[in-house]
Write a protein that holds these residues in place. Structure first.
Motif, PDB file in Angstrom:
ATOM      1  N   GLU A  84       1.182   4.133  -3.048  1.00  0.00           N
ATOM      2  CA  GLU A  84       1.067   5.649  -2.636  1.00  0.00           C
ATOM      3  C   GLU A  84       2.516   6.354  -3.028  1.00  0.00           C
ATOM      4  N   GLN A  85       3.583   5.738  -2.673  1.00  0.00           N
ATOM      5  CA  GLN A  85       4.815   6.446  -3.401  1.00  0.00           C
ATOM      6  C   GLN A  85       4.762   6.321  -4.925  1.00  0.00           C
TER       7      GLN A  85
ATOM      8  N   LYS B   1       0.915  -1.116  -0.119  1.00  0.00           N
ATOM      9  CA  LYS B   1       0.119  -0.060  -0.088  1.00  0.00           C
ATOM     10  C   LYS B   1       0.892   1.099   0.181  1.00  0.00           C
ATOM     11  N   LYS B   2       1.826   1.131   0.827  1.00  0.00           N
ATOM     12  CA  LYS B   2       2.925   2.227   0.987  1.00  0.00           C
ATOM     13  C   LYS B   2       3.611   2.529  -0.326  1.00  0.00           C
ATOM     14  N   CYS B   3       4.219   1.501  -0.973  1.00  0.00           N
ATOM     15  CA  CYS B   3       4.616   1.406  -2.177  1.00  0.00           C
ATOM     16  C   CYS B   3       3.754   2.093  -3.387  1.00  0.00           C
TER      17      CYS B   3
END
Lengths: 89, 115
Positions: free
Chosen positions: B87-88, B83-85
Motif C-alpha cells: 500500500e505504501q 500488504k501494508k508495504c
C-alpha cells in the motif's frame, strides 16, 4: 459507448479527416511522453528506492535521487546522440 | 449544397423533408452532423484506449517494483506487513511517477525553447 461503424467513418469529409489525423498525432506524442515517463520512473525507482519501504512518501534523499537520475539520464542521452553524430563524420 | 450550411439555425424541421433526393447523396447538414458524431466517437474510443494502455502500464510497473520491494520471500500467503508495504509502495511509486513526469515535461519544454 456506441460503436463506430464504417458508414460513419466513410461519411467523414476531408476537413474532418485532417482534423482527426492532427488530433491523433498530438495524442500520439502525448502517449510517447507518458510511455517514457513510465520507463524513467521504473528505472530510477530501481536505482533510488533501495531501502525497505516504511512510508508512502519519498524521503528527501530518494526524491533528490529520482530527480538527479532523470536529469543525468537525459544528459547521457544527449551525450550519446552527440557521440553518434561525431562518429558519422 | 447551397442550403443548410450555416449551422442549421433557421429551418431545422424542413431540412429533412425539403430534400427531394432520397438517400444517396447526404444533404450537407446531415453529413456535418454524422461527421461530427463520427469524429467524437473516434476521439472517445482512442482516448479510452490510451487511458487503458496507460493504466495497464502503471499497474504493471507498480506490481513489479512493489513486489520486488515488499514480497522478498514469497510465502504461502501475502502477510499483513507485505500488504501494508505494498500500500505504501503504491502511493510512493505514484509520487515518484509525478515527480519524474513534472521534471521531464519541464525539461522538454525548456529544450524546446533552447533550440
Amino acid at each position: 459507448m456506441p460503436e463506430l461503424d464504417s458508414q460513419a467513418l466513410a461519411s467523414l469529409d476531408a476537413e474532418s479527416r485532417k482534423e482527426i489525423m492532427q488530433w491523433i498525432d498530438s495524442e500520439n506524442s502525448k502517449a510517447k511522453v507518458q510511455s517514457s515517463i513510465h520507463n524513467f520512473t521504473d528505472m530510477c525507482w530501481k536505482k533510488c528506492v533501495t531501502k525497505d519501504i516504511t512510508s508512502n512518501m519519498l524521503d528527501t534523499t530518494e526524491s533528490n535521487c529520482m530527480t538527479n537520475c532523470l536529469q543525468r539520464f537525459l544528459d547521457t542521452n544527449i551525450n550519446v546522440v552527440k557521440l553518434i553524430q561525431a562518429a558519422q563524420k | 449544397m447551397a442550403f443548410g450550411l450555416f449551422g442549421g439555425s433557421s429551418n431545422t424541421d424542413s431540412d429533412k423533408t425539403a430534400s427531394p433526393v432520397p438517400v444517396a447523396p447526404l444533404s450537407t447538414s446531415t453529413l456535418g452532423a454524422n461527421a461530427a458524431q463520427a469524429k467524437k466517437l473516434i476521439q472517445e474510443q482512442i482516448s479510452q484506449e490510451l487511458a487503458i494502455a496507460n493504466a495497464t502500464e502503471l499497474v504493471q510497473k507498480i506490481t513489479e517494483n512493489c513486489f520486488q520491494n515488499c514480497v522478498k520471500n514469497p510465502g504461502s500467503t501475502i502477510d499483513a506487513a507485505q500488504k501494508k508495504c505494498t500500500e505504501q509502495c503504491f502511493e510512493k511509486y505514484m509520487h515518484g511517477w509525478n515527480l519524474v513526469s513534472r521534471a521531464y515535461i519541464t525539461r522538454i519544454q525548456q529544450s524546446k525553447y533552447d533550440i
